[in-house]
Write a protein that holds these residues in place. Structure first.
Motif, PDB file in Angstrom:
ATOM      1  N   ASP A  21       0.658  -1.177   0.039  1.00  0.00           N
ATOM      2  CA  ASP A  21      -0.119  -0.019   0.044  1.00  0.00           C
ATOM      3  C   ASP A  21       0.796   1.363   0.003  1.00  0.00           C
ATOM      4  OD1 ASP A  21      -2.390  -1.532   0.197  1.00  0.00           O
ATOM      5  OD2 ASP A  21      -2.567  -1.184   2.300  1.00  0.00           O
ATOM      6  N   LEU A  22       1.976   1.076   0.940  1.00  0.00           N
ATOM      7  CA  LEU A  22       2.665   2.485   1.103  1.00  0.00           C
ATOM      8  C   LEU A  22       3.495   2.568  -0.256  1.00  0.00           C
ATOM      9  CD1 LEU A  22       3.962   2.015   4.627  1.00  0.00           C
ATOM     10  CD2 LEU A  22       2.472   3.758   3.697  1.00  0.00           C
ATOM     11  N   SER A  23       4.209   1.696  -0.682  1.00  0.00           N
ATOM     12  CA  SER A  23       4.955   1.834  -1.981  1.00  0.00           C
ATOM     13  C   SER A  23       3.958   2.122  -3.221  1.00  0.00           C
ATOM     14  CB  SER A  23       5.565   0.686  -2.253  1.00  0.00           C
ATOM     15  OG  SER A  23       4.970  -0.521  -2.697  1.00  0.00           O
ATOM     16  N   ASN A  24       2.927   1.771  -3.331  1.00  0.00           N
ATOM     17  CA  ASN A  24       2.086   2.159  -4.420  1.00  0.00           C
ATOM     18  C   ASN A  24       1.212   3.542  -4.071  1.00  0.00           C
ATOM     19  OD1 ASN A  24       2.374  -0.035  -5.996  1.00  0.00           O
ATOM     20  ND2 ASN A  24       0.799  -1.329  -4.892  1.00  0.00           N
ATOM     21  N   ARG A  25       1.468   4.081  -3.074  1.00  0.00           N
ATOM     22  CA  ARG A  25       0.770   5.652  -2.737  1.00  0.00           C
ATOM     23  C   ARG A  25      -0.704   5.374  -2.315  1.00  0.00           C
ATOM     24  NH1 ARG A  25       4.278   9.688  -2.278  1.00  0.00           N
ATOM     25  NH2 ARG A  25       6.636   9.135  -2.990  1.00  0.00           N
ATOM     26  N   ARG A  26      -1.185   4.112  -2.157  1.00  0.00           N
ATOM     27  CA  ARG A  26      -2.573   4.204  -1.861  1.00  0.00           C
ATOM     28  C   ARG A  26      -3.156   4.890  -0.769  1.00  0.00           C
ATOM     29  NH1 ARG A  26      -2.284  -2.040  -2.769  1.00  0.00           N
ATOM     30  NH2 ARG A  26      -2.787  -2.122  -4.997  1.00  0.00           N
ATOM     31  N   LYS A  27      -4.172   5.408  -1.007  1.00  0.00           N
ATOM     32  CA  LYS A  27      -4.826   6.487   0.200  1.00  0.00           C
ATOM     33  C   LYS A  27      -5.397   5.482   1.222  1.00  0.00           C
ATOM     34  CE  LYS A  27      -8.728   9.229   1.392  1.00  0.00           C
ATOM     35  NZ  LYS A  27      -9.068  10.457   1.502  1.00  0.00           N
ATOM     36  N   LEU A  28      -4.941   5.572   2.558  1.00  0.00           N
ATOM     37  CA  LEU A  28      -5.107   4.603   3.512  1.00  0.00           C
ATOM     38  C   LEU A  28      -6.200   5.301   4.418  1.00  0.00           C
ATOM     39  CD1 LEU A  28      -1.403   3.932   4.885  1.00  0.00           C
ATOM     40  CD2 LEU A  28      -2.940   2.754   3.184  1.00  0.00           C
ATOM     41  N   SER A  29      -7.113   4.165   4.953  1.00  0.00           N
ATOM     42  CA  SER A  29      -8.209   4.686   5.872  1.00  0.00           C
ATOM     43  C   SER A  29      -7.719   5.207   7.217  1.00  0.00           C
ATOM     44  CB  SER A  29      -9.348   3.405   5.841  1.00  0.00           C
ATOM     45  OG  SER A  29      -8.621   2.518   6.696  1.00  0.00           O
ATOM     46  N   THR A  30      -8.772   5.707   7.817  1.00  0.00           N
ATOM     47  CA  THR A  30      -8.257   6.097   9.250  1.00  0.00           C
ATOM     48  C   THR A  30      -7.956   5.080   9.886  1.00  0.00           C
ATOM     49  OG1 THR A  30      -9.691   8.042   8.944  1.00  0.00           O
ATOM     50  CG2 THR A  30      -9.274   7.311  11.183  1.00  0.00           C
ATOM     51  N   GLU A  31      -8.609   4.049   9.729  1.00  0.00           N
ATOM     52  CA  GLU A  31      -8.548   2.795  10.671  1.00  0.00           C
ATOM     53  C   GLU A  31      -6.993   2.097  10.234  1.00  0.00           C
ATOM     54  OE1 GLU A  31     -11.367   3.303   8.751  1.00  0.00           O
ATOM     55  OE2 GLU A  31     -12.692   3.494  10.167  1.00  0.00           O
ATOM     56  N   THR A  32      -6.830   1.964   9.282  1.00  0.00           N
ATOM     57  CA  THR A  32      -5.352   1.698   8.765  1.00  0.00           C
ATOM     58  C   THR A  32      -4.299   2.641   9.534  1.00  0.00           C
ATOM     59  OG1 THR A  32      -6.249   0.639   6.722  1.00  0.00           O
ATOM     60  CG2 THR A  32      -3.730   1.040   6.964  1.00  0.00           C
ATOM     61  N   VAL A  33      -4.363   3.784   9.141  1.00  0.00           N
ATOM     62  CA  VAL A  33      -3.437   5.004  10.043  1.00  0.00           C
ATOM     63  C   VAL A  33      -3.668   4.553  11.612  1.00  0.00           C
ATOM     64  CG1 VAL A  33      -2.777   7.187  10.303  1.00  0.00           C
ATOM     65  CG2 VAL A  33      -3.876   6.405   8.300  1.00  0.00           C
ATOM     66  N   GLU A  34      -4.619   4.307  12.155  1.00  0.00           N
ATOM     67  CA  GLU A  34      -4.477   3.936  13.564  1.00  0.00           C
ATOM     68  C   GLU A  34      -3.904   2.612  13.778  1.00  0.00           C
ATOM     69  OE1 GLU A  34      -8.791   3.738  14.290  1.00  0.00           O
ATOM     70  OE2 GLU A  34      -8.941   5.998  14.885  1.00  0.00           O
ATOM     71  N   ARG A  35      -4.031   1.712  12.907  1.00  0.00           N
ATOM     72  CA  ARG A  35      -3.155   0.295  13.123  1.00  0.00           C
ATOM     73  C   ARG A  35      -1.512   0.673  12.897  1.00  0.00           C
ATOM     74  NH1 ARG A  35      -6.024  -2.295   8.869  1.00  0.00           N
ATOM     75  NH2 ARG A  35      -8.170  -1.764   9.452  1.00  0.00           N
ATOM     76  N   MET A  36      -1.482   1.508  12.043  1.00  0.00           N
ATOM     77  CA  MET A  36       0.082   1.948  11.937  1.00  0.00           C
ATOM     78  C   MET A  36       0.710   2.511  13.085  1.00  0.00           C
ATOM     79  SD  MET A  36       0.451   3.451   7.845  1.00  0.00           S
ATOM     80  CE  MET A  36       2.032   3.687   7.973  1.00  0.00           C
ATOM     81  N   VAL A  37      -0.126   3.618  13.782  1.00  0.00           N
ATOM     82  CA  VAL A  37       0.404   4.359  15.040  1.00  0.00           C
ATOM     83  C   VAL A  37       0.275   2.967  16.147  1.00  0.00           C
ATOM     84  CG1 VAL A  37      -0.557   5.834  16.843  1.00  0.00           C
ATOM     85  CG2 VAL A  37      -0.420   6.363  14.592  1.00  0.00           C
TER      86      VAL A  37
END
Length: 93
Positions: A21-37
């Motif tokens: 996802d990151l390498s393809n510069r996909r838009k990440l959902s709020t939930e995904t960003v929360e999971r990253m944190v």
């Protein structure tokens, strides 16, 4: 992904998906960003392991950390969550 292939360790299916996802510069959902944190908070301890940051003999934790975006990914996810929290506050005002 190169280190994971080369050393056949580090990361999970979810970590590989995040790297993609990151390498393809996909838009990440709020939930995904929360999971990253959350991931970075839980795995900060991995930085103390032998081989963390070593490109020649990387620890599995180091490889996983990179799949999730590394220090840059951690910092970006924190900034993004702060911005989202600020937007939510403004909506409530």
């Amino acid at each position: 992904m190169r280190l994971r292939r080369e050393f056949n360790r580090g990361g999970t299916v979810i970590g590989v998906a995040r790297a993609r996802d990151l390498s393809n510069r996909r838009k990440l959902s709020t939930e995904t960003v929360e999971r990253m944190v959350s991931y970075f908070a839980r795995h900060a301890i991995d930085k103390q392991a032998k081989g963390f940051g070593d490109g020649k003999e990387p620890s599995a934790g180091y490889i996983a950390w990179l799949l999730w975006g590394g220090d840059e990914g951690r910092d970006w996810a924190r900034r993004k969550m702060a911005a989202i929290a600020g937007q939510d506050e403004r909506k409530r005002a």
